[in-house]
Design a protein around this motif. Structure first.
Motif, mmCIF file in Angstrom:
data_model
loop_
_atom_site.group_PDB
_atom_site.id
_atom_site.type_symbol
_atom_site.label_atom_id
_atom_site.label_comp_id
_atom_site.label_asym_id
_atom_site.label_seq_id
_atom_site.Cartn_x
_atom_site.Cartn_y
_atom_site.Cartn_z
ATOM 1 N N HIS A 116 32.743 53.432 -44.709
ATOM 2 C CA HIS A 116 31.839 53.420 -43.550
ATOM 3 C C HIS A 116 31.108 52.066 -43.463
ATOM 4 N N HIS A 146 23.737 48.101 -45.285
ATOM 5 C CA HIS A 146 22.745 48.929 -44.589
ATOM 6 C C HIS A 146 22.530 50.297 -45.242
ATOM 7 N N ASP A 147 23.608 50.901 -45.778
ATOM 8 C CA ASP A 147 23.471 52.226 -46.393
ATOM 9 C C ASP A 147 23.498 52.160 -47.920
ATOM 10 N N LYS A 150 22.300 55.082 -49.850
ATOM 11 C CA LYS A 150 23.160 56.258 -50.061
ATOM 12 C C LYS A 150 23.987 56.092 -51.335
ATOM 13 N N ASP A 234 26.448 51.017 -36.445
ATOM 14 C CA ASP A 234 26.501 52.279 -37.197
ATOM 15 C C ASP A 234 26.991 53.404 -36.277
#
Ligand SMILES: [Fe+2]
Ligand SMILES: [Fe+2]
Length: 286
Positions: A116, A146-147, A150, A234
């Motif tokens: 992703h 950005h993530d 996570k 995103d």
């Protein structure tokens, strides 16, 4: 539970951060980010840094010669690679090679999250290109990281995070809402903590911690455009359903702010992102 994306950032008050396992930012990544943040960086600066790490050089040359990037005869030196592929492409490859080493656990969730993020990185770069805004490699970095929160949550709270991913898929709720209900904090908060630990420049930190905010929440920030660009990328990649993606929320106001309202333009960006993604994926996850 409605999550406040800006106030839900201080994870140090919500969890014992001293117990967190956070991968270190590879030295080469620190140096490359530093060079790219300077206005006057050029190919020689980049080549100078890479040259000190022979294994990095061989990885770089392997990529330059791969079917996706290579053209014609084999490239056998950094200078040759820069000459052949250009500074921008080499910058992208170097950044990806440097950040790739953050990856620790190649479990299914980790792979899905990096898929992703790689797609979002490609989309960020394409949108920045389309708008003629900023340095595309910097936007690529924003997308890649950005993530990161996570990934850190998945490393530290494996079982609970698997439940979060399952719940996001089955409920249709955004990640932030489910994370907040399960942990009391979100990937943006953990990401923000990680960005501070890594001493990342403020624009990258904003991309990590604020990419779920709305244009009105970001109104008085200097880096609003950079952050919204990540948010839109995103969204595009969630529509493309690449890797472990988020559920969709409306972004009309964000598109309006950034000046990207023509449906045909967005469709063509989506198509380009889908086409470009495999070459970046083969490198990031190969
Ligand atoms: Fe996110
Ligand atoms: Fe994302």
């Amino acid at each position: 539970m409605q999550v406040d994306p800006i106030r839900n950032q201080d994870v140090a008050s919500l969890t014992d951060v001293s117990q967190l396992d956070i991968p270190s930012l590879p030295i080469i990544a620190v140096k490359v980010l530093d060079i790219l943040s300077r206005e006057s960086s050029n190919a020689d600066d980049l080549a100078g840094i890479i040259a000190f790490d022979p294994s990095f050089v061989s990885r770089l040359l392997k990529t330059a010669n791969s079917p996706y990037f290579g053209i014609g005869d084999g490239v056998s030196s950094i200078d040759g690679a820069i000459l052949r592929l250009g500074f921008d492409t080499i910058s992208d490859i170097v950044v990806m090679a440097a950040l790739k080493d953050i990856r620790r656990h190649a479990d299914a969730i980790d792979i899905g999250l990096w898929e992703h993020s790689t797609a979002v990185a490609v989309a960020c770069k394409l949108i920045a290109d389309e708008l003629g805004y900023g340095n595309p490699t910097e936007h690529l970095i924003h997308g890649l990281l950005h993530d990161i929160g996570k990934m850190i949550m998945n490393i530290n709270f494996k079982e609970k995070y698997t439940l979060v991913v399952d719940e996001v898929r089955s409920s249709g709720k955004p990640f932030e809402d489910v994370e907040s209900a399960v942990f009391g904090f979100t990937h943006c908060g953990i990401g923000d903590y990680t960005a501070r630990r890594w001493k990342l420049p403020v624009e990258i930190r904003s991309a990590i911690s604020l990419h779920h905010c709305s244009a009105s929440e970001l109104a008085d920030r200097k880096d609003i455009k950079d952050v919204l660009l990540v948010k839109i990328a995103d969204h595009v990649c969630s529509e493309l359903q690449i890797g472990i993606y988020d559920n969709l929320v409306p972004i009309d106001k964000d598109l309006e702010f950034i000046g990207l309202t023509e449906v045909s333009k967005i469709d063509s960006l989506k198509k380009k992102a889908e086409e470009e993604y495999p070459k970046y994926k083969s490198f990031m996850l190969g």
